[in-house]
Design a protein around this motif. Structure first.
Motif, PDB file in Angstrom:
ATOM      1  N   PHE A 163      41.674  43.970  30.305  1.00 55.96           N
ATOM      2  CA  PHE A 163      41.185  44.165  31.590  1.00 55.96           C
ATOM      3  C   PHE A 163      41.647  44.706  32.433  1.00 55.96           C
ATOM      4  N   GLY A 164      41.583  46.385  32.566  1.00 55.63           N
ATOM      5  CA  GLY A 164      42.261  47.137  33.365  1.00 55.63           C
ATOM      6  C   GLY A 164      42.766  46.943  34.942  1.00 55.63           C
ATOM      7  N   GLY A 165      41.909  46.431  35.307  1.00 54.42           N
ATOM      8  CA  GLY A 165      42.665  46.030  36.742  1.00 54.42           C
ATOM      9  C   GLY A 165      41.503  46.197  38.026  1.00 54.42           C
ATOM     10  N   THR A 166      41.719  45.610  38.882  1.00 55.19           N
ATOM     11  CA  THR A 166      40.577  45.774  39.988  1.00 55.19           C
ATOM     12  C   THR A 166      41.302  46.184  41.379  1.00 55.19           C
ATOM     13  N   ILE A 167      40.312  46.577  42.490  1.00 56.31           N
ATOM     14  CA  ILE A 167      40.922  46.861  43.355  1.00 56.31           C
ATOM     15  C   ILE A 167      40.332  46.537  44.506  1.00 56.31           C
ATOM     16  N   GLY A 168      41.057  45.355  45.582  1.00 61.49           N
ATOM     17  CA  GLY A 168      40.579  44.996  47.023  1.00 61.49           C
ATOM     18  C   GLY A 168      40.640  43.254  46.420  1.00 61.49           C
ATOM     19  N   TYR A 169      39.292  42.774  47.682  1.00 61.58           N
ATOM     20  CA  TYR A 169      39.058  41.492  47.146  1.00 61.58           C
ATOM     21  C   TYR A 169      38.198  40.970  45.444  1.00 61.58           C
ATOM     22  N   SER A 170      39.349  40.915  43.996  1.00 64.87           N
ATOM     23  CA  SER A 170      38.246  41.179  43.636  1.00 64.87           C
ATOM     24  C   SER A 170      38.761  40.724  42.206  1.00 64.87           C
ATOM     25  N   ASP A 171      37.962  39.495  41.352  1.00 70.68           N
ATOM     26  CA  ASP A 171      38.541  39.350  40.275  1.00 70.68           C
ATOM     27  C   ASP A 171      38.406  40.224  39.121  1.00 70.68           C
ATOM     28  N   ALA A 172      39.503  40.286  38.088  1.00 69.20           N
ATOM     29  CA  ALA A 172      38.974  41.023  36.160  1.00 69.20           C
ATOM     30  C   ALA A 172      38.190  39.621  36.069  1.00 69.20           C
ATOM     31  N   VAL A 173      38.059  38.301  36.555  1.00 69.89           N
ATOM     32  CA  VAL A 173      36.806  37.512  35.986  1.00 69.89           C
ATOM     33  C   VAL A 173      37.066  36.340  36.959  1.00 69.89           C
ATOM     34  N   ASP A 174      35.338  36.314  37.340  1.00 70.95           N
ATOM     35  CA  ASP A 174      34.991  35.453  38.422  1.00 70.95           C
ATOM     36  C   ASP A 174      33.898  34.938  37.461  1.00 70.95           C
ATOM     37  N   GLN A 226      44.443  42.988  42.287  1.00 68.92           N
ATOM     38  CA  GLN A 226      44.506  42.714  43.788  1.00 68.92           C
ATOM     39  C   GLN A 226      44.368  41.504  43.635  1.00 68.92           C
ATOM     40  N   ASP A 227      43.562  40.823  43.343  1.00 70.23           N
ATOM     41  CA  ASP A 227      43.328  39.046  43.396  1.00 70.23           C
ATOM     42  C   ASP A 227      43.480  38.404  42.269  1.00 70.23           C
ATOM     43  N   ASP A 228      42.481  37.934  41.558  1.00 73.12           N
ATOM     44  CA  ASP A 228      43.312  37.465  40.941  1.00 73.12           C
ATOM     45  C   ASP A 228      42.932  37.650  39.487  1.00 73.12           C
ATOM     46  N   GLY A 229      43.842  37.553  37.910  1.00 68.70           N
ATOM     47  CA  GLY A 229      43.261  37.982  36.346  1.00 68.70           C
ATOM     48  C   GLY A 229      42.279  36.944  36.219  1.00 68.70           C
ATOM     49  N   ILE A 230      41.726  35.481  36.249  1.00 70.55           N
ATOM     50  CA  ILE A 230      41.109  35.022  36.243  1.00 70.55           C
ATOM     51  C   ILE A 230      41.141  33.471  37.854  1.00 70.55           C
ATOM     52  N   ASP A 231      39.695  33.887  37.803  1.00 70.94           N
ATOM     53  CA  ASP A 231      39.374  32.930  39.402  1.00 70.94           C
ATOM     54  C   ASP A 231      38.078  32.169  38.655  1.00 70.94           C
ATOM     55  N   VAL A 232      38.934  30.204  38.944  1.00 70.54           N
ATOM     56  CA  VAL A 232      37.264  29.571  37.982  1.00 70.54           C
ATOM     57  C   VAL A 232      37.822  28.109  39.470  1.00 70.54           C
ATOM     58  N   ASP A 233      36.529  28.543  39.955  1.00 73.68           N
ATOM     59  CA  ASP A 233      35.938  27.466  41.220  1.00 73.68           C
ATOM     60  C   ASP A 233      35.658  26.175  40.712  1.00 73.68           C
ATOM     61  N   GLY A 234      35.387  25.501  40.831  1.00 77.95           N
ATOM     62  CA  GLY A 234      34.635  24.585  40.271  1.00 77.95           C
ATOM     63  C   GLY A 234      34.089  24.098  38.516  1.00 77.95           C
ATOM     64  N   PRO A 251      42.219  38.144  51.439  1.00 81.57           N
ATOM     65  CA  PRO A 251      42.533  37.421  52.021  1.00 81.57           C
ATOM     66  C   PRO A 251      43.048  36.148  51.793  1.00 81.57           C
ATOM     67  N   ASP A 252      43.778  35.584  50.156  1.00 78.27           N
ATOM     68  CA  ASP A 252      44.658  34.948  49.860  1.00 78.27           C
ATOM     69  C   ASP A 252      45.276  35.737  48.767  1.00 78.27           C
ATOM     70  N   THR A 253      46.082  33.863  48.291  1.00 77.58           N
ATOM     71  CA  THR A 253      47.025  34.117  46.983  1.00 77.58           C
ATOM     72  C   THR A 253      46.217  34.572  45.821  1.00 77.58           C
ATOM     73  N   SER A 254      47.560  36.069  45.004  1.00 79.06           N
ATOM     74  CA  SER A 254      46.465  36.141  44.179  1.00 79.06           C
ATOM     75  C   SER A 254      47.585  36.104  43.110  1.00 79.06           C
ATOM     76  N   SER A 255      47.073  35.838  41.968  1.00 73.65           N
ATOM     77  CA  SER A 255      47.659  34.762  41.029  1.00 73.65           C
ATOM     78  C   SER A 255      46.682  35.517  39.985  1.00 73.65           C
ATOM     79  N   GLY A 256      47.562  35.022  38.967  1.00 72.70           N
ATOM     80  CA  GLY A 256      47.227  35.257  37.310  1.00 72.70           C
ATOM     81  C   GLY A 256      45.802  34.167  36.975  1.00 72.70           C
ATOM     82  N   VAL A 257      45.866  33.364  37.580  1.00 71.39           N
ATOM     83  CA  VAL A 257      44.864  31.912  37.282  1.00 71.39           C
ATOM     84  C   VAL A 257      44.868  31.762  38.093  1.00 71.39           C
TER      85      VAL A 257
END
Length: 813
Positions: A392-403, A425-433, A453-459
Motif C-alpha cells: 500500500f503506497g500511501g494516502t493523503i488527507g483523512y484517508s486510511d490505507a485500509v478501512d 496521512q491518517d491510519d494504515g489499518i482502521d478497524v472500527d467495531g 482530525p484525530d491521531t494517526s497510527s499504524g493500526v
C-alpha cells in the motif's frame, strides 16, 4: 455449452416508433442511433412516499391512478441552476420527504426490429438508479439489492454526481443492454426507472435524465447479458466492451492470459449472484483492463453474491482508465492476486459483506483523498477475509490505507498478514467495531496531515454502532509513525512480539506521539480504550510509551518488554535496555517502492549478537517483531540424544494469553494461538490439541527426527490454510538424531594435517568443529557436511599446521 460473443454485421434499421422517426429513417439509410425514449418526453412519475404497486413496471398508462402525475423529463432538484438545466420537472419537495422517484415511459414499436441492434440506455444521474424494460432488469448503479427492486424508501448505496454537478461532476454514462433480440416486438413497451438519492435530507441534489435508443455496434464488441459459459481469447485481439456486460447466474466468463480488454466510456462488468469471472493471467502474460482508445473512463467491476456464491478469480492483471473503484464486491466471493492499479485518483477495491483474498497486489500512492481499500458489513457467513503480501503506497488527507468495518468473533474476522503499509496521512489499518488478526506487517510513515482530525497510527480502531474491536497484533514492525497503535472507545488490543521504533510527530501535525494511544483528544476527546496488553515487544526511540493514559479509565499492562524508559503501570519483567539492532535506518532509507524492497527493514531491525532481546521472549525465543510467521515451539531436542532419554521429552507450543484484563468476551479461548496439530517426521497429523498441552514424544527409533506444528489462530483459522497463499506456513523444529552420542571414531596424522572419521547416519547434516586449546578457545567450524543417503563412515582432512588440535562432531539443523 459455449455462447457466441459477437453480434451480427452492421445493419439497416426498419423500426418505426413515430411518424417523425419514420421520416427521419426514410432520409437516412445508414443510421447509427435510433431513439426509443427521450429524456425530454412526457413521463409518468411517482414520488416515493409509499410502496409502489406490484405491477407498476408493466401496467398500461390507463391503469395508473392519480398518484402518477405526468411531466416532461428529466426530473430532479439541485442547489445550483446549471445542474437542473436539462430537467423540466423540478421536485422542490423531495429533500427531507422522500428518497426515491419512480419514472416510466410507454413507447410504441410499429415495425419489426433488427434483433442485432443493441438497446442502449444513456443516464445522467445523481445518485443511483435501477432500470427495467417491460419489467425485465436492464442495469443499475448504486441500487441496493440489485437486480431486485429496492424498497420505496431505500437510499442509493453511494454518491454519484451528475454531469453538471458542482462537486466532482461525472460524465453522462451509456449502458449497453445487449442485442434487442426478441425484446422489442410490435406493440407497446415500458421503460421503467427507479431513481435513488443517497440521503433523505442531507443531499443537495437529485437528477434523473434518461434516454433509450437502438444502436448499431461493431463486430467484435461485447455487451449485454452473458447467459452461458464463454471464453475470451487473447488471439482475438483487443476485446471491445461497448456497453455494460453482465455475467448471469450459472454462467462463467473466462479471459485468457495476455488478453487486453477495452471498455467504452462508462461501461463496466457486473458479475450477478451465481455468475463467475475467471481472469487469470501469468507473470509473463498479464491481462489488461483499460479504456477504449480515445474514450473517457470506464466504470470498473462489480461482483455480486450471497452465501455460497462461486468465486470470481482475477490474477496477474492491470487496471487502468477506470473512473470508479476498479473492483467492488457486494456480497461476492473474490480472489484477487498480483493486481496492479494504475488509475490512482480513486478507491482501488471495495469489499462489502464479502468473502475475499487479496494477495500480492500493488496499490500505488493515491493522488486524491480516498481510502485505497475499503469494506463494510464484515465478512459474509462462511467466508474469509485476507490481505496478504500486498503493498500500500500511501494516502493523503483523512484517508486510511485500509478501512474495514464489521466482523466479530465467533464469526469470521479479517486477517492482515505480511503486508507493507508505506505511508498514510491518517491510519494504515482502521478497524472500527471489527475484530482482526494482524501479523507480520510493516508500517511506515504514518503521520497526521491535511484534514485528518484525530491521531494517526499504524493500526487504529474505535467503536462502531456499539460494536468494539478486539485485535491481535503479533510480529509486526512499526517505523517512523506518529503512533504504532490507537485503541479507543471500548476496544482492546493485544500486542505480542512486535518491534516499535522511532515514533515521532516529525512529518505530521499532531501535537505528540507515542507507542500506543488509549483515546483521541482532538477534535474532541473520545472515550477510552477498554485496555491493551503488551508482551515480548521491543519499543525504542519513542517519546511516550502510552499516550493519554489514565489508570482510572483504562488498563494497559506490559509484561517482559524491552523499553526506552521505565514503565510504572501494571505488569512486570520489563527492562530498559538498548535492543542492539543490526541497523536502524535513517528515515530517508525507508521510502520503499514495493513489497520486496521493504523487506530490507526486517534485516535492519534484526538483533546483533549479545542483544538483551535474544532468547528472552517466550520459552527462550527472541523478543521483538523479527520472528517467523506461525506458532512458536520450544524444548525440542537438539543435536544427538540417546533413545532412552527421548521417551520423556516434551515440546511446548505457544503462545496464548488470558487474564491481564484481556476480555474473554472478545477472546473466549485467549489471545494468540488457541489450539494446534502436530506430526512427527512428516507422518499423520494429530487430533486438535489445546495450546497449553505439550507434545509428549514416544520412544523413537535411532535416526533423524523432526516435529512439525500448525497453530490455530484466535480467528479460528489454522496457519497453513490455503487461503493464506505463500504465507500458509508450517512451523518445523530442527532435525535431531536419536542414537549413540556422536564421537570422532579415528584420527590419523598425515603429511598435510589430520584426517578424522566418524559414523554418519542417513539424512542428518553434520558440522565438524575444532579448537587448539581445550579450555580457552571457542569451537570453530572446520566444515559442514550435507546429509548422506545411507548410514556410512565419513572422513574429513584438516590441513592444520598446529602441533595439537581438538575436534568434535555435531548434528546441525
Amino acid at each position: 455449452m459455449t455462447a457466441s460473443l459477437w453480434p451480427g454485421e452492421h445493419w439497416r434499421s426498419r423500426i418505426v416508433v413515430s411518424a417523425q422517426v419514420l421520416a427521419f429513417l426514410l432520409l437516412t439509410q445508414n443510421l447509427c442511433s435510433q431513439p426509443l425514449v427521450r429524456h425530454s418526453d412526457v413521463w409518468r412519475y411517482r414520488e416515493g412516499t409509499s410502496a409502489l404497486p406490484s405491477n407498476w413496471k408493466t401496467a398500461a398508462d390507463s391503469a395508473l391512478d392519480g398518484t402518477w402525475p405526468s411531466g416532461a423529463g428529466g426530473l430532479g432538484y439541485a442547489d445550483n441552476a446549471p445542474e437542473t438545466a436539462p430537467c423540466q420537472t423540478i421536485l422542490n419537495d423531495m429533500r427531507g420527504n422522500y428518497s426515491t422517484v419512480a419514472m416510466r415511459k410507454t413507447f410504441e414499436v410499429i415495425a419489426a426490429v433488427d434483433p442485432n441492434l443493441h438497446l442502449v440506455l444513456t443516464m445522467d444521474f445523481d445518485d443511483g438508479f435501477i432500470a427495467w424494460l417491460d419489467g425485465v432488469f436492464l442495469t443499475s448503479v448504486n441500487s441496493p439489492s440489485s437486480p431486485n427492486e429496492p424498497a420505496f424508501n431505500a437510499l442509493a448505496t453511494a454518491s454519484h454526481e451528475s454531469s453538471r454537478g458542482d462537486n466532482s461532476a461525472q460524465p453522462v454514462i451509456t449502458y449497453d443492454a445487449g442485442p434487442a433480440g426478441t425484446r422489442l416486438g410490435i406493440g407497446s413497451h415500458v421503460l421503467s426507472i427507479l431513481g435513488l438519492n443517497s440521503s433523505l435530507s442531507g443531499s443537495s441534489d437529485f437528477i434523473q435524465i434518461a434516454d433509450l435508443a437502438l444502436v448499431a455496434t461493431p463486430t467484435n464488441c461485447l455487451s449485454g447479458l452473458v447467459s452461458a459459459d464463454v471464453t475470451v481469447h487473447a488471439t482475438d485481439g483487443p476485446i471491445s466492451i461497448c456497453g455494460n456486460i453482465t455475467i448471469g447466474a450459472g454462467a462463467t466468463m473466462t479471459i485468457d492470459p495476455g488478453t487486453t480488454v477495452q471498455f467504452a466510456q462508462g461501461a463496466g462488468l457486473t458479475v450477478a449472484d451465481g455468475g463467475r469471472l475467471i481472469a487469470e493471467g501469468t507473470g509473463t502474460n498479464r491481462i489488461r483492463f483499460t479504456a477504449a482508445p480515445n474514450s473517457a473512463a470506464w466504470g470498473g467491476f462489480t461482483v455480486n453474491g450471497s452465501v455460497g456464491s462461486p468465486e470470481t478469480r482475477i490474477s496477474y492483471a492491470d487496471f487502468e482508465g477506470n473512473s470508479a473503484a476498479a473492483i467492488h464486491s457486494a456480497g461476492g466471493t473474490v480472489f484477487l492476486d498480483h493486481l496492479n492499479f494504475l488509475s490512482i485518483d480513486h478507491q482501488y477495491v471495495s469489499l462489502d459483506s464479502s468473502s475475499f483474498v487479496v494477495s500480492n497486489c500493488h496499490f500505488p500512492a493515491s493522488t486524491k483523498k480516498v481510502e485505497v481499500a475499503h469494506g463494510t458489513g464484515g465478512i459474509k457467513s462462511g467466508g474469509h477475509g485476507v490481505f496478504t503480501r500486498d503493498f500500500f503506497g500511501g494516502t493523503i488527507g483523512y484517508s486510511d490505507a485500509v478501512d474495514f468495518t464489521g466482523g466479530n468473533r465467533p464469526g469470521p474476522i479479517i486477517h492482515f498478514i505480511n503486508n507493507v503499509f508505506a505511508g498514510s496521512q491518517d491510519d494504515g489499518i482502521d478497524v472500527d467495531g471489527t475484530d482482526a488478526w494482524i501479523e507480520g506487517n510493516i508500517f511506515l510513515h504514518v503521520h497526521r496531515n491535511g484534514d485528518t482530525p484525530d491521531t494517526s497510527s499504524g493500526v487504529s480502531g474505535g467503536n462502531n454502532s456499539g460494536n468494539t474491536s478486539e485485535v491481535t497484533i503479533i510480529g509486526n514492525l512499526f517505523f517512523d509513525c506518529d503512533n504504532a497503535i490507537t485503541a479507543k472507545q471500548g476496544n482492546f488490543f493485544a500486542l505480542l512480539n512486535n518491534t516499535i521504533v522511532h515514533m515521532t510527530k516529525t512529518g505530521g501535525i499532531d501535537g505528540a506521539s507515542g507507542a500506543v494511544v488509549v483515546r483521541d483528544t482532538t477534535p474532541s476527546p473520545t472515550t477510552f480504550a477498554r485496555g491493551l496488553y503488551l508482551e515480548n515487544n521491543i519499543i525504542a526511540d519513542v517519546p511516550e510509551i502510552v499516550r493519554n493514559y489514565d489508570s482510572a479509565q483504562t488498563t494497559v499492562t506490559l509484561n517482559n518488554n524491552i523499553l526506552p524508559m521505565a514503565w510504572t503501570g501494571p505488569g512486570s519483567s520489563n527492562r530498559v535496555a538498548d535492543p542492539m539492532f543490526k541497523h536502524v535506518p535513517d528515515v530517508t532509507e525507508t521510502f520503499f517502492a514495493n513489497w520486496q524492497d521493504a523487506q530490507k527493514l526486517r534485516d535492519g531491525l534484526s538483533l546483533l549478537p549479545g542483544s538483551p532481546a535474544i532468547g528472552n521472549g517466550w520459552e527462550g525465543h527472541d523478543q521483538g517483531g523479527v520472528i517467523p510467521l506461525g506458532v512458536l515451539i520450544s524444548a525440542a531436542p537438539q543435536g544427538v540424544v540417546a533413545s532412552n532419554t527421548q521417551s520423556s521429552a516434551t515440546i511446548r507450543v505457544g503462545y496464548n494469553r488470558t487474564g491481564q484484563g484481556i476480555p474473554s468476551s472478545g477472546w473466549p479461548d485467549g489471545v494468540g494461538y488457541t489450539h494446534y496439530k502436530w506430526r512427527l517426521d512428516a507422518g499423520p497429523w494429530s487430533p486438535e490439541t489445546m495450546i497449553n498441552a505439550p507434545i509428549t514424544l514416544p520412544a523413537l527409533a535411532s535416526g533423524p527426527h523432526f516435529v512439525e506444528v500448525i497453530g490455530k489462530r484466535d480467528s479460528s483459522w489454522y496457519q497453513d490454510d490455503p487461503i493464506f497463499g505463500d504465507d500458509g506456513v508450517v512451523t518445523r523444529s530442527a532435525t535431531w538424531q536419536v542414537g549413540s552420542e556422536l564421537r570422532v571414531k579415528d584420527i590419523e596424522q598425515t603429511s598435510s594435517g589430520f584426517k578424522l572419521s566418524f559414523d554418519a547416519m542417513a539424512g542428518v547434516n553434520y558440522s565438524v568443529q575444532y579448537k587448539d586449546f581445550i579450555e580457552v578457545d571457542s569451537w570453530a567450524t572446520l566444515t559442514n557436511l550435507p546429509p548422506v543417503a545411507v548410514d556410512t563412515e565419513q572422513s574429513v582432512t584438516d590441513q592444520a599446521t598446529a602441533r595439537q588440535r581438538f575436534y568434535r562432531v555435531a548434528a546441525r539443523p
